[in-house]
Design an enzyme around this catalytic site. Structure first.
Site, PDB file in Angstrom:
ATOM      1  N   ASP A  24       1.039  -1.100  -0.232  1.00 20.81           N
ATOM      2  CA  ASP A  24      -0.173   0.267   0.025  1.00 20.81           C
ATOM      3  C   ASP A  24       1.137   1.617  -0.037  1.00 20.81           C
ATOM      4  OD1 ASP A  24      -2.469   1.921   0.273  1.00 20.81           O
ATOM      5  OD2 ASP A  24      -2.974   0.001   1.295  1.00 20.81           O
ATOM      6  N   ASP A  70      -2.945   4.791  -2.589  1.00 28.13           N
ATOM      7  CA  ASP A  70      -4.253   4.745  -1.972  1.00 28.13           C
ATOM      8  C   ASP A  70      -4.410   6.274  -2.543  1.00 28.13           C
ATOM      9  OD1 ASP A  70      -4.934   4.590   1.089  1.00 28.13           O
ATOM     10  OD2 ASP A  70      -4.830   6.877   1.241  1.00 28.13           O
ATOM     11  N   GLU A  75      -6.756   3.219  -5.538  1.00 30.89           N
ATOM     12  CA  GLU A  75      -8.140   3.605  -4.803  1.00 30.89           C
ATOM     13  C   GLU A  75      -8.532   5.138  -5.331  1.00 30.89           C
ATOM     14  OE1 GLU A  75      -9.628   4.548  -0.285  1.00 30.89           O
ATOM     15  OE2 GLU A  75      -7.934   4.902  -1.133  1.00 30.89           O
ATOM     16  N   HIS A  79     -10.810  -2.842   4.168  1.00 24.08           N
ATOM     17  CA  HIS A  79     -10.507  -2.379   5.695  1.00 24.08           C
ATOM     18  C   HIS A  79     -11.420  -1.056   6.162  1.00 24.08           C
ATOM     19  CE1 HIS A  79      -8.520  -0.095   3.183  1.00 24.08           C
ATOM     20  NE2 HIS A  79      -8.029   0.823   3.961  1.00 24.08           N
ATOM     21  N   ASP A  80     -12.406  -0.619   5.323  1.00 26.50           N
ATOM     22  CA  ASP A  80     -12.850   0.984   4.701  1.00 26.50           C
ATOM     23  C   ASP A  80     -14.685   0.942   5.110  1.00 26.50           C
ATOM     24  OD1 ASP A  80     -10.769   2.775   5.194  1.00 26.50           O
ATOM     25  OD2 ASP A  80     -10.515   2.433   3.292  1.00 26.50           O
TER      26      ASP A  80
HETATM   27  C1  GLC Z   1      -7.914   5.092   1.411  1.00 29.02           C
HETATM   28  C2  GLC Z   1      -7.556   4.554   2.858  1.00 29.02           C
HETATM   29  C3  GLC Z   1      -7.992   4.284   4.180  1.00 29.02           C
HETATM   30  C4  GLC Z   1      -7.402   5.717   4.557  1.00 29.02           C
HETATM   31  C5  GLC Z   1      -7.420   6.475   3.724  1.00 29.02           C
HETATM   32  C6  GLC Z   1      -7.012   8.409   3.779  1.00 29.02           C
HETATM   33  O1  GLC Z   1      -9.673   6.108   1.767  1.00 29.02           O
HETATM   34  O2  GLC Z   1      -8.342   3.272   2.514  1.00 29.02           O
HETATM   35  O3  GLC Z   1      -8.372   3.618   5.363  1.00 29.02           O
HETATM   36  O4  GLC Z   1      -8.164   6.491   5.906  1.00 29.02           O
HETATM   37  O5  GLC Z   1      -7.364   6.709   2.104  1.00 29.02           O
HETATM   38  O6  GLC Z   1      -4.954   7.521   3.424  1.00 29.02           O
END
Ligand code: GLC
Length: 544
Positions: free
Chosen positions: A97, A192, A244, A318-319
């Site tokens: 990540d 991310d 993402e 995880h979110d």
């Molecule tokens: C992404 C991650 C999340 C994090 C955010 C800020 O959305 O998946 O867990 O809080 O980025 O880095």
């Protein structure tokens, strides 16, 4: 030509909650080593690991204070190297990540900037006048930068300062991070919130949607991704990359993921996981909108297929609260629902991601008090809900349904204390279901074996790895259906999203054969009756 990457399935591990080998209540890299045989048995190819770098853990590791080291609570660099090596022996690679949109304010770059170093001040986005943008974790997106009178941008928590990608020194430093890990032999990267890195030179107020249009998917974002590609993973074709994408569009994801663009291999988007948001707002409770879910799956599936883009396919991460609690009657149909949801993405076009515990049908933990929650987003929003006038009971019910901690509870290995995750005190309580739902019990069960079968199909069949996507039965009120096509075959996939049986005509597929289903006794004919949460895939050879 088939792209070998398209046969792979990714398994996501949240390291902090996977397996603790030291008794400190947090998962660690040695715990991952210990469980490699389990993952090899499941048949997955790549493990995506959430951040394990040094971090004050304000946002569970997404607030990185040193990009090129291992947080001691997870282990050492030697553990990491051993993990990579051992996994390779099982044919498993790692996807790391990369949190390159922002870093922790404890990172030395920010600390140097704060102490007045102009070189490092230009690593961040500093302004005399803040814009009206809202932080994704609630509140203002700008915070005072020391006592300089300036403000720094933080699209997430106040302790996560956005990096200034317009500065070539920032890009160089971040490309070095990616290459550092590439050279350690990893197989890929998950970037991310990577569609937020490209900020315009002049930042404008934007009252629409908390300011998102002003900083999301800006044209310069594509330039930065091409630079990143060229400077790092683009040099090694086997590496798999996924971005993402926050609040994105199909049009942009085609650009991010089309091979000729040389940006990324694929994109995550979240539209299908907002179909239970009332008026688009997360901190609300509403049953999911099935029509909207179908519409989104069809438009993304079909347009990415026609345009040559590539989707990352997932229900959980995880979110997100567990998909089983959102889309399925878990009380009555946990196994049927879990297997149906799995087929709905594993037979589709794109790369499937399994979030730890999904393969054994894990559900939300059912916490009873606010003090069981740890996540900064949940704590902030509980307060915001109270401030908006919700009663503590209402606010708690919303947190219970929506908290990211729902996914972050310890992996349920067996029915011993703390689900077999730790001998110490777990950093987050395990879900109440662990005596019944755990790996020891589920390993020979229906859900786990169904996942194994789906993973194998993608390896065995070109049609599943590469076939095009076409929407089917779009108007059916309870079935999400699509077809996959290639030169030799056609596959019809029917997914009943409800706890009642329903009939559907089979048309051209009436004389096909069943490729896979989560019920054993189904007979094909002019029509077929799908049982509650049934998934049924019918294969037909194309006549030439
Ligand atoms: C992404 C991650 C999340 C994090 C955010 C800020 O959305 O998946 O867990 O809080 O980025 O880095």
């Amino acid at each position: 030509m088939t792209n070998e990457k398209h046969r792979k399935v990714v398994y996501q591990i949240y390291p902090k909650s996977f397996k603790d080998t030291t008794g400190n209540g947090m998962g660690d890299l040695r715990g991952i080593i210990e469980k490699l045989p389990y993952l090899a048995d499941l048949g997955i190819d790549i493990i995506w690991l959430n951040p394990f770098y040094p971090s004050p853990q304000r946002d569970n590791g997404y607030d990185v204070s040193d990009y090129m080291a291992i947080d001691p609570r997870f282990g050492t660099m030697a553990d990491f190297e051993e993990m990579v090596e051992k996994a390779r022996g099982y044919g498993i690679g790692f996807m790391l990540d990369m949190v390159l949109n922002h870093c922790s304010i404890e990172h030395e770059w920010f600390q140097k900037a704060l102490s007045g170093d102009a070189f490092y001040q230009d690593f961040f986005i500093l302004r005399d006048e803040p814009t009206d943008w809202v932080s994704k974790f609630g509140g203002n997106a700008w915070a005072p930068f020391g006592d300089t009178g300036k403000y720094y941008l933080h699209l997430f928590d106040e302790t996560q300062a956005d990096l200034n990608w317009r500065n070539p020194h920032v890009r160089k430093a971040l490309f070095e991070v990616v290459n550092f890990w590439r050279d350690k032999g990893v197989e890929g990267f998950r970037f991310d919130v990577i569609n937020l890195i490209g900020k315009d030179e002049v930042l404008e107020n934007c009252p629409v949607n908390d300011g998102k249009p002003a900083y999301t998917d800006r044209p310069i974002n594509h330039d930065y991704l091409r630079m990143l590609n060229e400077a790092s993973f683009g040099k090694a074709d086997h590496l798999m990359t996924v971005g993402e994408m926050s609040a994105t569009t199909i049009e942009n994801c085609l650009l991010y993921s089309r091979p000729d663009r040389k940006e990324l291999d694929m994109t995550f988007n979240f539209h299908h996981l907002k179909v239970d948001y009332k008026d688009g707002q997360k901190w609300t409770i509403m049953p999911f909108d099935f029509e909207e879910l179908k519409r989104l799956f069809h438009s993304w599936g079909q347009e990415m297929s026609e345009g040559g883009g590539w989707n990352a396919l997932f229900w959980n991460n995880h979110d997100q609260p567990r998909a089983l609690n959102r889309f399925v009657d878990v009380t009555n149909f946990r196994e049927e629902g879990a297997t149906m949801l799995a087929a709905a993405i594993h037979l589709s076009r794109g790369t499937p991601y399994i979030y730890m515990g999904e393969e054994i049908g894990m559900i939300d933990p059912d916490f009873e008090t606010m003090s069981d929650y740890v996540d900064v987003e949940s704590l902030n929003n509980y307060q915001i809900l109270l401030d908006q006038g919700h009663s503590p009971e209402e606010a708690f019910a919303i947190i219970q349904a929506k908290s990211r901690d729902n996914a972050r509870t310890p992996m349920q290995w067996d029915d011993s204390a703390n689900a077999g995750f730790t001998t110490g005190t777990p950093w987050l309580k395990p879900g109440k279901s662990y005596p019944e739902i755990n790996v020891a019990k589920e390993k020979d069960g229906k859900i786990y074996s169904f996942y194994k079968a789906l993973i194998q199909l993608r390896k065995d069949m070109d049609l599943i790895a590469e076939g095009s996507y076409k929407a089917a039965y779009q108007d059916h009120p309870q079935v999400y259906a699509f077809e996959r096509h290639d030169q030799k075959h056609r596959l019809l996939v029917l997914n009943n999203f409800y706890g009642e049986a329903t009939e559907i005509p089979l048309g051209d597929f009436a004389d096909g054969e069943i490729l896979i289903s989560n019920y054993e006794t189904t007979t094909l004919g002019q029509a077929v009756t799908l049982k509650p949460y049934q998934t049924l895939a019918v294969l037909q050879t194309v006549d030439h």
